[in-house]
Design a protein around this motif. Structure first.
Motif, PDB file in Angstrom:
ATOM      1  N   LEU A 176      -6.857  18.290  41.619  1.00 24.39           N
ATOM      2  CA  LEU A 176      -5.277  17.447  42.243  1.00 24.39           C
ATOM      3  C   LEU A 176      -5.330  16.423  42.764  1.00 24.39           C
ATOM      4  CD1 LEU A 176      -3.584  20.872  44.440  1.00 24.39           C
ATOM      5  CD2 LEU A 176      -3.130  19.364  42.256  1.00 24.39           C
ATOM      6  N   ILE A 177      -4.802  15.170  42.661  1.00 26.21           N
ATOM      7  CA  ILE A 177      -5.220  13.979  43.207  1.00 26.21           C
ATOM      8  C   ILE A 177      -3.892  13.355  44.209  1.00 26.21           C
ATOM      9  CG2 ILE A 177      -5.347  11.162  42.891  1.00 26.21           C
ATOM     10  CD1 ILE A 177      -5.612  11.990  39.533  1.00 26.21           C
TER      11      ILE A 177
ATOM     12  N   VAL B 128      -8.806  13.524  45.813  1.00 25.42           N
ATOM     13  CA  VAL B 128      -9.346  14.206  44.776  1.00 25.42           C
ATOM     14  C   VAL B 128     -10.164  15.656  44.922  1.00 25.42           C
ATOM     15  CG1 VAL B 128     -10.790  14.655  42.342  1.00 25.42           C
ATOM     16  CG2 VAL B 128      -9.674  12.044  43.031  1.00 25.42           C
ATOM     17  N   ARG B 129      -9.398  16.129  44.611  1.00 24.11           N
ATOM     18  CA  ARG B 129     -10.119  17.817  44.613  1.00 24.11           C
ATOM     19  C   ARG B 129      -9.653  18.880  43.260  1.00 24.11           C
ATOM     20  NH1 ARG B 129      -8.822  19.963  50.086  1.00 24.11           N
ATOM     21  NH2 ARG B 129      -8.171  18.429  51.649  1.00 24.11           N
ATOM     22  N   VAL B 130     -10.615  19.083  43.834  1.00 22.87           N
ATOM     23  CA  VAL B 130     -10.432  20.111  42.431  1.00 22.87           C
ATOM     24  C   VAL B 130     -10.700  21.879  41.968  1.00 22.87           C
ATOM     25  CG1 VAL B 130     -12.245  18.167  41.084  1.00 22.87           C
ATOM     26  CG2 VAL B 130     -13.827  20.399  42.278  1.00 22.87           C
TER      27      VAL B 130
ATOM     28  N   VAL C 205      -0.480  14.500  41.999  1.00 25.11           N
ATOM     29  CA  VAL C 205      -0.354  14.130  40.676  1.00 25.11           C
ATOM     30  C   VAL C 205      -1.722  15.795  39.961  1.00 25.11           C
ATOM     31  CG1 VAL C 205      -1.431  13.057  38.701  1.00 25.11           C
ATOM     32  CG2 VAL C 205      -0.582  11.774  40.048  1.00 25.11           C
ATOM     33  N   ASP C 206      -0.832  16.520  39.902  1.00 25.76           N
ATOM     34  CA  ASP C 206      -1.685  17.765  39.542  1.00 25.76           C
ATOM     35  C   ASP C 206      -1.591  17.785  37.686  1.00 25.76           C
ATOM     36  OD1 ASP C 206      -2.911  20.733  39.210  1.00 25.76           O
ATOM     37  OD2 ASP C 206      -0.608  20.943  39.874  1.00 25.76           O
ATOM     38  N   VAL C 207      -2.951  17.486  37.809  1.00 29.68           N
ATOM     39  CA  VAL C 207      -4.255  17.655  36.807  1.00 29.68           C
ATOM     40  C   VAL C 207      -4.562  18.924  35.554  1.00 29.68           C
ATOM     41  CG1 VAL C 207      -5.757  16.104  34.602  1.00 29.68           C
ATOM     42  CG2 VAL C 207      -4.091  15.181  37.026  1.00 29.68           C
ATOM     43  N   LYS C 208      -4.145  19.123  34.962  1.00 32.33           N
ATOM     44  CA  LYS C 208      -4.665  20.477  34.653  1.00 32.33           C
ATOM     45  C   LYS C 208      -5.891  20.565  32.675  1.00 32.33           C
ATOM     46  CE  LYS C 208      -1.279  23.520  36.198  1.00 32.33           C
ATOM     47  NZ  LYS C 208      -2.187  24.199  37.648  1.00 32.33           N
TER      48      LYS C 208
END
Length: 167
Positions: A134-135, A121-123, A146-149
């Motif tokens: 970003l997972i 997990v990166r933020v 997986v790109d979570v905004k």
């Protein structure tokens, strides 16, 4: 008149579902869209997930899995999700991706081993707000990104990581 209503309804559905496009050739994330990089035969599947369709399903799945309400409430803060799967990706590509993220101000927050897979997990944080998470899931056979905004706090991300670690 009934035909006109049917055509209008069908047109609206097509417009709404247009954002949920699966692409086999064009990756939907910046690093993987670079045409100068040699991906050495890697195959990509990109999905842009429309949130108005995904949020109810995600909340229901979390509740059925016995997650607490706090984790389910995190879904409300998500504004966009992109998923990219990579088959035949090599470890060098993953290392280059990690370097790309470091160069673009992403912080490594957690690495979790789950069922033999590595989940990273990166933020990307600006002030107190976290706008992008970003997972990366690295299994033996494929890579999933997986790109979570959204608009998250550090506490939100910690709850998410702890819920994944407890399983």
């Amino acid at each position: 008149m009934k035909n006109l209503k049917t055509i209008f309804l069908f047109s609206c559905i097509l417009i709404l579902l247009q954002s949920c496009i699966v692409s086999h050739r064009r990756p939907n994330m910046a690093f993987f869209s670079d045409t100068n990089y040699d991906f050495k035969g890697a195959r990509f599947e990109s999905i842009n997930v429309p949130m108005f369709l995904a949020k109810p399903f995600i909340k229901k799945a979390l509740r059925e899995d016995g997650e607490n309400e706090e984790v389910a409430d995190l879904v409300k803060k998500i504004s966009k999700i992109k998923v990219l799967t990579v088959e035949n990706g090599d470890p060098g590509m993953l290392a280059d991706y990690a370097a790309y993220l470091n160069n673009n101000n992403y912080e490594d927050w957690a690495t979790i081993k789950h069922d033999g897979d590595n989940v990273n997990v990166r933020v990307k944080q600006s002030g107190e707000a976290i706008k992008n998470m970003l997972i990366t899931v690295n299994s033996d056979k494929e890579l999933v990104f997986v790109d979570v905004k959204g608009n998250f706090t550090a506490d939100d991300i910690s709850k998410f990581i702890n819920s994944a670690s407890d399983k």
